[in-house]
Structures are given as C-alpha cells and as structure tokens.
Design an enzyme around this catalytic site. Structure first.
Site, PDB file in Angstrom:
ATOM      1  N   CYS A 125      -2.686  19.133   0.952  1.00 25.26           N
ATOM      2  CA  CYS A 125      -2.343  19.228  -0.135  1.00 25.26           C
ATOM      3  C   CYS A 125      -3.114  19.987  -1.122  1.00 25.26           C
ATOM      4  CB  CYS A 125      -2.172  17.855  -0.949  1.00 25.26           C
ATOM      5  SG  CYS A 125      -1.475  17.997  -2.355  1.00 25.26           S
ATOM      6  N   CYS A 221      -2.027  11.391  -1.109  1.00 29.96           N
ATOM      7  CA  CYS A 221      -1.842  12.314  -1.990  1.00 29.96           C
ATOM      8  C   CYS A 221      -0.517  12.383  -2.581  1.00 29.96           C
ATOM      9  CB  CYS A 221      -2.190  13.654  -1.447  1.00 29.96           C
ATOM     10  SG  CYS A 221      -1.966  14.985  -2.732  1.00 29.96           S
TER      11      CYS A 221
END
Length: 392
Positions: A125, A221
């Site tokens: 991410c 995430c």
C-alpha cells in the site's frame, strides 16, 4: 471548536526543527498532508501549520465496505479529518482510490493468501498507493511535498536521500516504507519521526485536537481490524478445506483453507491438552503442519531466500564481491538480527543469520538496516535451516 495556543518550544523538539531546516520546504511553501482521521496525521498537520507552511489536507478513500457492526469506518474517519481541518483552518479534499487499491494491493494479497503464503499489504500500500497514486494525484498542480504521520525520518547524505528509523523504536514504521523509492522520498516529509508516541498524544491534548482521544488504528491497511481475519478472507477466497497434521502426518484437525493460519500462529485445536503451533504448510497436499509448543525446533531457521528485492539507494557493492554484512528484520516490531547477504542469482538474495529466527514466514518482507538507515527490503520466498556440517 478551535485549538488552543500552545507555547512553541513546548510542542516541537529541536531535533524535529533542525531536520526540517536541513532538508525540506521552507516556511510558506505548500505541503499536502495525507490525513487518515487518526491522531498521528492530525498532529502532523498541526505541526506543519505551526511551522508556517501552507498546508492542504487530503483523505484517501480506499475501502467502501462496512465493518462487522455495520459502521462505515471510512465515513467516520473522513468526518474526523474534516473536524481537525476546520480547527486548523486548512482546506481538505477526499480522493477515491478504491479501484487502485483493489487492483494494486488487495487482489495481490488475495492471490498470495490463496497460494498459502502470508503477504504484507501495508508495504504494498505504501509503495503503490500512498507514495504512488496518491502522491501523484495529491501534488498535481498543487505542490511538491507530501507529509504523512509515519514514524520515520528522511535524511540527506551527500546526494542521497535516505530513509531512517523514527526515534521511537516502539512505533518506528521504516519497515513498512522499505519499498518506497528514493525519488519519492525526495518529496516526502515525516514530521513525527523525531517524536515519540506519548509526545504526539501530549501535543494533540494540548492543542485540543478533535482526534486527541481516538484509539490506535489496527488491522490490514485500510480494511481495518476484524474479529476473525480468516473469516474476512473467506469472503473473497474460495474455501479449500484440508487437514491439520503433526510432523509425523497424524491428523489432528481441519482447516478452512491454507490462508486461515500462518506459520508461528497457535492452531487452537479442540480436544488437545497442549497448544499446537503452525510449523509448515504442505501446499501440494493442502495440509497445515503443526508442532507442540511455541518453541518447536522446526519453527526456527537461520537462512532465507528473498525475491523482488528493492534497494532504496542502490545495491551495496559488497554483495557482488564477498557478501554484505548487515542487519535484517523479518517482521515489524522485532529487533534486527546480524546477517550476511549474498546474491543467489539475478533476482534473489541469500540471507544467513548469526542466530536462529523464529517463525520466518514466506510472503512477508525481510528489511535490511545499517544502524538506523533502512536500505530496502524484499519478499521472503524460501526458509530453511543451514547444515552445520557445510561450514568451513
């Protein structure tokens, strides 16, 4: 609600001030802050505003599914961002990256879990979204600097821009930034890198920020914390139940899929008087192998092969000669271990650790350090115990 004025010297450490003055924008320049709705990014925006920067805020919407209680955490976080920005009198905007996050991060994560390995979505991410698509879109036509609430530091060393650990070793997040390129770091600011978490909380309380009492965010995430992460994955990965066996192949239970347990994790087998831990996975036979106790010998290894390795400032020259003596970290929030790194082939590296490592997990990242300097990281591909008889 407006934030109270706080004595300047009480808020910001001299080390923070000096690091900004050594490298980064000058007061008055535009800085875009990536805000999550948490206390860390809120304090980041507050500090930059107090420093005299022209601050804008941006919030990323990467996930649109409600949690188990039916609460859309993304909407609540966005409201918190707006509250803080109203206090600080800075503009904020929301950008949608749900498509990019699904394609560049989540689909890769699902693919790895389905294969039986355990990926690290946070590193993906940061590389693909926060310091990829977000940095490009947030700064386009606005400015050249993106600030985040990461506990890490950016340091200039000659012509290089290097990634260093945050001074708070308990919160240091350089591990998760190990695949962010030097060109991206040249435009990055980490104002919390010189502060500790308790100091950040104190600043938030003194400034009476709207997020001052907000709990720490946890979990994968942008997906957040789930009661049973394996159940969450089962919503997206076809279940392929199999058998849980001991090292001798004796069946002890069943699993819903290889993704449901990770090496080093307690298997929680019913009807067993002792605790059993995952020591390996037999992907071909769809079996999870467990051993009694958290210190089973097969949980320990001293060597690994890493692939898809990324060096932030370029590969150390020593690797192509006699090998590179350094330190490496096999997961977040553990101490790095001394090791020797040699090239295995054009795309892989062999790590030999001085001491055994517990629960090294294929799919996770091994990150290399020299002191506080983070050199880069790669995906753990193979794990094994070296043969002592082969030592010279």
């Amino acid at each position: 609600m407006f934030f109270r004025r706080v004595p300047y010297k009480k808020l910001i450490h001299r080390r923070y001030l000096s690091s900004i003055h050594r490298y980064g924008p000058k007061p008055g320049e535009k800085v875009v802050v990536a805000m999550s709705g948490g206390v860390d990014s809120s304090v980041t925006a507050y500090l930059l505003k107090k420093q005299g920067f022209d601050v804008d805020a941006v919030y990323m919407r990467n996930w649109d599914t409600s949690d188990e209680q039916g609460v859309c955490t993304s909407e609540e976080d966005w409201k918190d961002v707006q509250r803080v920005c109203e206090q600080l009198k800075i503009p904020c905007r929301r950008l949608d990256f749900t498509k990019e996050y699904w394609t560049e991060v989540f689909e890769r994560v699902l693919s790895d879990y389905a294969k039986g390995v355990t990926p690290n979505p946070d590193i993906l991410c940061n590389r693909e979204i926060k310091f990829g698509t977000l940095m490009e879109r947030a700064l386009e036509g606005v400015g050249e600097w993106l600030a985040t609430g990461h506990y890490a530091r950016v340091v200039r060393a000659g012509d290089q821009i290097r990634l260093f650990r945050g001074i708070d070793r308990n919160k240091d997040q350089s591990y998760y930034l190990a695949n962010v390129g030097e060109s991206k770091l040249r435009q990055a600011m980490f104002p919390l890198g010189e502060l500790t978490k308790p100091q950040v909380r104190e600043i938030a309380n003194e400034a009476n920020l709207a997020t001052k009492d907000k709990a720490e965010s946890m979990g994968i995430c942008f997906v957040g914390k789930r009661k049973r992460f394996s159940d969450f994955l089962a919503e997206y990965i076809p279940q392929n139940p199999g058998v849980i066996v001991n090292a001798e192949g004796k069946p002890l239970g069943k699993h819903q899929g290889l993704f449901s347990l990770t090496i080093g994790q307690c298997a929680k087998l019913s009807g067993q008087s002792e605790r059993w831990f995952v020591i390996d996975k037999d992907i071909e036979k769809n079996r999870i192998i467990v051993g009694p106790g958290s210190d089973h010998p097969k949980l320990f290894s001293d060597s690994l092969i890493a692939r898809d390795f990324f060096w932030i400032n370029g590969e150390p020259k020593e690797i192509s000669r006699d090998g590179f003596d350094s330190e490496a970290q096999i997961r977040y929030r553990i101490d790095p271990e001394r090791c020797k790194i040699v090239r295995a082939n054009d795309s892989q590296y062999h790590f030999s650790f001085h001491n055994d490592q517990r629960g090294v997990v294929p799919g996770q990242y091994v990150v290399v350090y020299q002191g506080d300097w983070c050199l880069g990281g790669g995906v753990i591909d193979q794990v094994f115990k070296s043969d002592p008889s082969s030592d010279s």
